[in-house]
Design an enzyme around this catalytic site. Structure first.
Site, mmCIF file in Angstrom:
data_model
loop_
_atom_site.group_PDB
_atom_site.id
_atom_site.type_symbol
_atom_site.label_atom_id
_atom_site.label_comp_id
_atom_site.label_asym_id
_atom_site.label_seq_id
_atom_site.Cartn_x
_atom_site.Cartn_y
_atom_site.Cartn_z
ATOM 1 C CG HIS A 159 -3.416 3.215 3.348
ATOM 2 N ND1 HIS A 159 -3.878 3.189 2.052
ATOM 3 C CD2 HIS A 159 -3.481 1.925 3.800
ATOM 4 C CE1 HIS A 159 -4.201 1.946 1.728
ATOM 5 N NE2 HIS A 159 -3.980 1.177 2.774
ATOM 6 C CB CYS A 211 -0.983 -0.009 1.159
ATOM 7 S SG CYS A 211 -2.228 -1.316 1.024
ATOM 8 C CG ASN A 255 -7.036 -0.595 1.445
ATOM 9 O OD1 ASN A 255 -6.309 0.000 0.657
ATOM 10 N ND2 ASN A 255 -6.545 -1.348 2.412
#
Length: 327
Positions: free
Chosen positions: A248, A112, A278
């Protein structure tokens, strides 16, 4: 000379998959998902739409906002992704070919935080004088690799992409600090196989994404705190200087924990997890674009970005926004 982001573009597929849609597919509910994650809907790539297509659309969005000249002189294309179209050729090579760029190209895999890693590489290229302009993209087709029978992971992820031009920017704009870190001992907590059937420690892997949610949650809360504090310290700033915190977008509870530790008011924190889920490497560029579109990010703002993911990896950066078309 300081490098910074001079242009930005983002794209999310047209198809939406809401929590109510998921109720019809698996044993879950809108209340269960929203309470635990803050996610209400996510964008899903079409059957024939893959990471390279999303990446291209994000660059097209960048060009639409900043003009064809934004791509002139690009020396390198970096695509940060965990869902490449193929192990080779690189997804970045497909993007380079699509736009006819006279540039090198490679993919970067750091889970990520990959887009922040790509920005750090781009910054190094530019500030060393090795390259003038770098196109750094975060793109994911994560819904292609989730197990739709596993409600613990399938409800979390969405698809999308974001693209940025990194080049020299005038003072006082640009990147002020980077923090990059890895703890490979946690590799067994979040994985998906490519070639090997298991990790070196014997942990079996499959073609679907696996995550130990409880342990990753604890890691995320801890590292979001330590990485942001370190990045601010290296930049010579503190939390009071941060105009916008863009974390994030994995879980609203993790974002809230980070916000509280930094003692930031909600209006100085960008949250898009409810609308996108996400998006891994694409989460932060999508959130940045949303901040620009809603007037929450302006030239001169000190912006704090942080991400975490498989590896286990983390990254944080502080930049003063502006100096380019978005300024």
């Amino acid at each position: 000379m300081r490098a910074g982001i001079s242009a930005l573009g983002a794209y999310a597929p047209e198809k939406h998959l809401t929590n109510f849609d998921l109720e019809k597919m698996m044993d879950t509910s809108d209340a269960w998902i929203t309470t635990r994650t803050g996610i209400r809907t996510r964008h899903v790539a079409a059957d024939g739409e893959f990471t390279s297509h999303l990446a291209v659309r994000s660059v097209e969005a960048l060009v639409a906002r900043h003009g064809e000249g934004a791509l002139e002189g690009v020396d390198m294309v970096i695509v940060a992704t965990n869902t490449p179209d193929a192990l080779f050729p690189a997804t970045a090579a497909l993007v380079q070919h699509h736009f006819g760029l006279r540039a090198g190209a490679f993919d970067l895999l750091a889970a990520c935080p990959g887009w922040l890693y790509a920005l750090s590489v781009a910054r190094a290229y530019v500030e060393s004088g090795m390259m003038r302009k770098v196109l750094a993209i975060g793109a994911e087709a994560l819904t292609k690799i989730v197990d739709w029978s596993d409600r613990a992971t399938a409800v979390l992820f969405g698809d999308g992409a974001g693209a940025a031009i990194v080049e020299a920017t005038p003072a006082p704009y640009g990147f002020r600090s980077f923090v990059l870190g890895t703890d490979g001992a946690g590799g067994h907590l979040l994985h998906r196989r490519a070639v090997a059937r298991c990790l070196p420690d014997g942990t079996p892997m499959t073609d679907y994404l696996y995550m130990n949610g409880r342990e990753v949650f604890k890691f995320a809360v801890r590292v979001m705190d330590t990485a942001t504090v370190e990045a601010l310290g290296k930049a010579g700033l503190n939390a009071n200087d941060v105009a916008l915190f863009v974390p994030h977008q994995a879980n609203l509870r993790i974002i809230e924990a980070a916000r509280e530790r930094l003692q930031l008011p909600p209006e100085r924190v960008m949250v898009t997890v409810d609308a996108y889920g996400n998006n891994s490497t694409a989460s932060i560029p999508l959130a940045l674009q949303s901040a620009l579109d809603t007037g929450r990010l302006r030239a001169g703002d000190h912006t704090l970005l942080v991400s975490f993911g498989a590896g286990l990896t983390w990254a944080a950066t502080v930049l003063t926004w502006g100096g380019g078309g978005d300024g």
